[in-house]
Motif scaffolding. Sequence first.
Motif, PDB file in Angstrom:
ATOM      1  N   SER A   1       0.846  -1.197   0.000  1.00 26.44           N
ATOM      2  CA  SER A   1       0.000   0.000   0.000  1.00 26.44           C
ATOM      3  C   SER A   1       0.873   1.235   0.000  1.00 26.44           C
ATOM      4  O   SER A   1       2.046   1.199   0.400  1.00 26.44           O
ATOM      5  CB  SER A   1      -0.930   0.017   1.219  1.00 26.44           C
ATOM      6  OG  SER A   1      -0.174   0.125   2.406  1.00 26.44           O
TER       7      SER A   1
ATOM      8  N   THR B   1      -4.102  -0.146   5.545  1.00 28.09           N
ATOM      9  CA  THR B   1      -4.557  -0.129   4.149  1.00 28.09           C
ATOM     10  C   THR B   1      -4.069  -1.355   3.400  1.00 28.09           C
ATOM     11  O   THR B   1      -4.802  -1.945   2.594  1.00 28.09           O
ATOM     12  CB  THR B   1      -4.054   1.151   3.448  1.00 28.09           C
ATOM     13  OG1 THR B   1      -4.534   2.302   4.153  1.00 28.09           O
ATOM     14  CG2 THR B   1      -4.552   1.213   2.012  1.00 28.09           C
ATOM     15  N   SER B   2      -2.832  -1.760   3.653  1.00 30.05           N
ATOM     16  CA  SER B   2      -2.285  -2.945   3.001  1.00 30.05           C
ATOM     17  C   SER B   2      -3.084  -4.195   3.343  1.00 30.05           C
ATOM     18  O   SER B   2      -3.330  -5.048   2.483  1.00 30.05           O
ATOM     19  CB  SER B   2      -0.816  -3.125   3.397  1.00 30.05           C
ATOM     20  OG  SER B   2      -0.268  -4.273   2.801  1.00 30.05           O
TER      21      SER B   2
ATOM     22  N   GLN C   1      -7.002  -3.564   1.809  1.00 26.52           N
ATOM     23  CA  GLN C   1      -7.111  -3.401   0.356  1.00 26.52           C
ATOM     24  C   GLN C   1      -8.426  -2.715  -0.040  1.00 26.52           C
ATOM     25  O   GLN C   1      -9.267  -3.283  -0.748  1.00 26.52           O
ATOM     26  CB  GLN C   1      -7.015  -4.768  -0.320  1.00 26.52           C
ATOM     27  CG  GLN C   1      -5.677  -5.463  -0.155  1.00 26.52           C
ATOM     28  CD  GLN C   1      -4.592  -4.846  -1.020  1.00 26.52           C
ATOM     29  OE1 GLN C   1      -4.719  -4.761  -2.236  1.00 26.52           O
ATOM     30  NE2 GLN C   1      -3.529  -4.402  -0.389  1.00 26.52           N
TER      31      GLN C   1
ATOM     32  N   ALA D   1      -4.739   6.897  -0.667  1.00 33.27           N
ATOM     33  CA  ALA D   1      -4.518   5.552  -0.113  1.00 33.27           C
ATOM     34  C   ALA D   1      -4.711   4.560  -1.253  1.00 33.27           C
ATOM     35  O   ALA D   1      -5.830   4.308  -1.693  1.00 33.27           O
ATOM     36  CB  ALA D   1      -5.480   5.266   1.028  1.00 33.27           C
ATOM     37  N   ARG D   2      -3.600   4.024  -1.751  1.00 31.14           N
ATOM     38  CA  ARG D   2      -3.648   3.080  -2.879  1.00 31.14           C
ATOM     39  C   ARG D   2      -3.001   1.761  -2.454  1.00 31.14           C
ATOM     40  O   ARG D   2      -2.134   1.739  -1.585  1.00 31.14           O
ATOM     41  CB  ARG D   2      -2.916   3.661  -4.090  1.00 31.14           C
ATOM     42  CG  ARG D   2      -3.638   4.836  -4.723  1.00 31.14           C
ATOM     43  CD  ARG D   2      -2.877   5.368  -5.914  1.00 31.14           C
ATOM     44  NE  ARG D   2      -2.006   6.475  -5.544  1.00 31.14           N
ATOM     45  CZ  ARG D   2      -1.211   7.107  -6.396  1.00 31.14           C
ATOM     46  NH1 ARG D   2      -1.158   6.717  -7.660  1.00 31.14           N
ATOM     47  NH2 ARG D   2      -0.465   8.110  -6.007  1.00 31.14           N
ATOM     48  N   CYS D   3      -3.423   0.690  -3.092  1.00 31.45           N
ATOM     49  CA  CYS D   3      -2.909  -0.613  -2.714  1.00 31.45           C
ATOM     50  C   CYS D   3      -2.810  -1.528  -3.932  1.00 31.45           C
ATOM     51  O   CYS D   3      -3.458  -1.308  -4.958  1.00 31.45           O
ATOM     52  CB  CYS D   3      -3.797  -1.255  -1.646  1.00 31.45           C
ATOM     53  SG  CYS D   3      -5.545  -1.237  -2.039  1.00 31.45           S
TER      54      CYS D   3
END
Length: 430
Positions: A166, A194-195, A198, A247-249
């Motif tokens: 993430s 977040t990781s 997902q 917040a990207r994963c």
Amino acid sequence: LTPTHPSSTSLYSSTAGSRRRAPRLRAMRAVGAAVARRLVATGLRLDITVAVSSSSLRLSHGQCHALSAAALRVGATSSGAPRLCVARRAFSSAPPVPAALVKKLRDRTGASMGKCRDALSAEDGDLERAVEWLKKRGVRSMEKRETSAAESLLAIDVASDGSLASLVELRAETDFVTRNEIFQQLCVHIARVTSKRQPAGGASEMLEQELGDSEFRPKQVAVASPMASAILELGSVLGERLVLTDARCLAASPNEGSVVGGYVHPKQADGLANTGRMAAIVVVRPFPVPSADAVGVVRERMRAVAAQLARHIVASQPRYLDIASVPAAVLNRERETMWAAHLEQIDRRKSGTIDDRVKAKILDGKTQKFYSETVLLCQELVAAPPQAVGSTDSKGGDAKPVPVAEWLEQEAKALGLERISIEAFHFAGL
């Protein structure tokens, strides 16, 4: 002690002569001292507003006469009756807040000693309610802030087995706060959560979920707190508005042999690990899926390839994965810009003599340059590892850098694979 007649306001007026004010001020001081001594002697505890002649003070006839005379001297008359109003300031009768309790609340919330003392006084020493008291006022102050959060910190989290990764961005108002340990812990904690989760909705979805727990969770916020509330609460502790903006994963498929790698370029030398100013995460996949005997070796090498690609992405900052992913509208706009810039560089008389074949050739060359700058697979690999084919020439000197696509082909060949593909990547820079 205040005179009751309006004419006595000249006592405090700057326009009144000093010769008129001085006797009145001395008389008021004398009256105040006399009343104060009497109040102490009688042990009066309640707030009072009484006339000089009131029996509540238990003044003797002589004392009333003296005060009335003083009132007459300062001009405090009302309807012909000399009168002064006496008011005694009230002090709180609540018991003092223990210093140990104030310190405990400060350690828990990070608020100032004064705010902790006010909270405990307002909530009768109840620690939990004092925390809520601080939280409500802290959240309110953060919500009313209009200052934009202009400084950012990035954090990544990559699972130990290379299956999840993430990338998050947390903003504050000043660079000073982004260097704070609590802020950095919060950023890494959000990346860790977040990781694991997902979220498909990114930062907006994360803000609606619980804060969760990890070894990086700041002790000032509870595990069950909503993410948005926890960020606002820590903003009140740090004194600035905090905003989760990204917040990207990415997730790999272990059954298919794919792995995820990441890299973050540090923002400061003493910053928390996995935080920085530029970051990238990428997932790579081997074809075909390695056999059970070779899966361990291949997977370990694939993780090194992913980590190398993440470093390259941070250094070169590509916008697209491959040529097919470049939007047609973007490509057409870039070609129009290229041609207009080319015409500006040549003689206007020659611009009218260029035929379509020459124009197409010029634009194709400039388009290839555009691809080499913005498309990941077309870029030259930055900081190629020593074992990469083509990184050195036959004489041991530096050779021409190889494109990323060619380097992946060489790595696949070394592992006995058909190819290694890049499934997806995310990059963020401040």
